[in-house]
Enzyme design. Sequence first.
Site, PDB file in Angstrom:
ATOM      1  N   GLU A 208       0.808  -1.217   0.000  1.00  0.00           N
ATOM      2  CA  GLU A 208       0.000   0.000   0.000  1.00  0.00           C
ATOM      3  C   GLU A 208       0.845   1.273   0.000  1.00  0.00           C
ATOM      4  OE1 GLU A 208      -2.848  -0.539   3.171  1.00  0.00           O
ATOM      5  OE2 GLU A 208      -3.804  -2.230   2.151  1.00  0.00           O
ATOM      6  N   GLU A 325      -5.042  -8.506  -1.634  1.00  0.00           N
ATOM      7  CA  GLU A 325      -5.590  -8.434  -0.277  1.00  0.00           C
ATOM      8  C   GLU A 325      -6.979  -7.835  -0.355  1.00  0.00           C
ATOM      9  OE1 GLU A 325      -3.058  -6.678   2.826  1.00  0.00           O
ATOM     10  OE2 GLU A 325      -4.836  -5.674   3.617  1.00  0.00           O
TER      11      GLU A 325
END
Length: 429
Positions: A208, A325
């Site tokens: 991220e 994810e």
Amino acid sequence: MGSHFWQMGLYFWVCFSAISFIHSVNSQGFGGGSIEGTVHVNGKDAIGKIDDDFICATLDWWPPEKCDYGTCSWVRASFLNLNLSSIILLNAVKAFSPLKLRLGGTLQDKVLYATPDNKQRCVPFQKSTTEMFGFTPGCLPMNRWDELNSFFQKSGAKIIFGLNALTGRTIHSNGTATGAWDYKNSESFIRYSVKKNYTVHGWELGNELCGHGIGTTIGASQYVSDTASLQKIIHDVYKGIEPKPLILSPGGFFDAKWFKDYTDKTTTSLDVVTHHIYNLGPGVDQHLIEKILDPSYLDGIASTFSNLRDILKSSATSAAAWVGEAGGAYNSGRHLVSNSFVFSFWYLDQLAMSAAYDTKTYCRQTLIGGNYGLLNTTTYEPNPDYYSALLWHRLMGRNVLATSFSGPKKIRAYAHCAKQSVSLFMPQL
């Protein structure tokens, strides 16, 4: 339909039928009406093709002190403290033969690998309100890595490991991280793994850090350079070893411009483009169930799947798309919602929708941990979505077929060729 698909067998994945049932009961009384619709499947050509081991789950770094909204739902769910001697856990993973496991998460970019040539002290994560992500840097001891690999070998899991991509960078007050990736510790860890003959299916760079990022962000051009560095490490360390592990990146939330810039420039050093999905908002949201049962709300994520598919098609890269994810509701989900039956309406639709847009693998956050695990955090017993995942894995074949449904919006249908050559549902023609 093409007869060859009928001969192979065909499975329908029908989502939201229970929602429609609930709607019928509420509006007409139990048994007070019927719902009609028509499913059309185009069996001539596949619109997508998934990996045979499409189902994937994650294991995270979060220590027991990770709490959200006053609830601490990680207990012994981190792969640093998971009970690897649990027969329930072992059998849950073995049932997939194989299950892809992606090891990573928010804290992966604060991890030191305690390899023999690293002289820094190996200290655990500690909660700190002044630190990015709320924890101090932590460490992966090699004896724990050895224990994990023993478990992976017994269970037949295929491992994707998320590497620390923030080492060596300067993090500025405006949220950007600059400078090249310092890969020395990661390379040492990869070399250790190869020396021990550990099989890693893929190495993923960062978590991220793309687009707007979570905590901090790295520019696309710099990420291209860092991915090339990882490719060189893999080429050197795995010299003479085939097949080589996959190179995956960037493992973050989809940002069309960032992803296009990155994939246009990363043409030869990347195997998989990974992105994350938490499209239901925070786990504390009181309207979470309403969102899960609202098809128009769930449709919103389709643009992410289609945009990434189109970016990859127009790019010179041969990289495939994965959901690396997806927990639906961020900050650990919500107890009695994201670990209950109702969550399967979100999960099953996500699996089918992503496959229809040529996503090759879908990693559920988590196998265990938080309130969205496929397994219960304390007992390791399966939650409802575990059985949804296992059913998908055993029934749904690689070829995805164009499918449409004419009828109530709360019913939707998806179809794949059957995983096995003999169908349980279709007659032999």
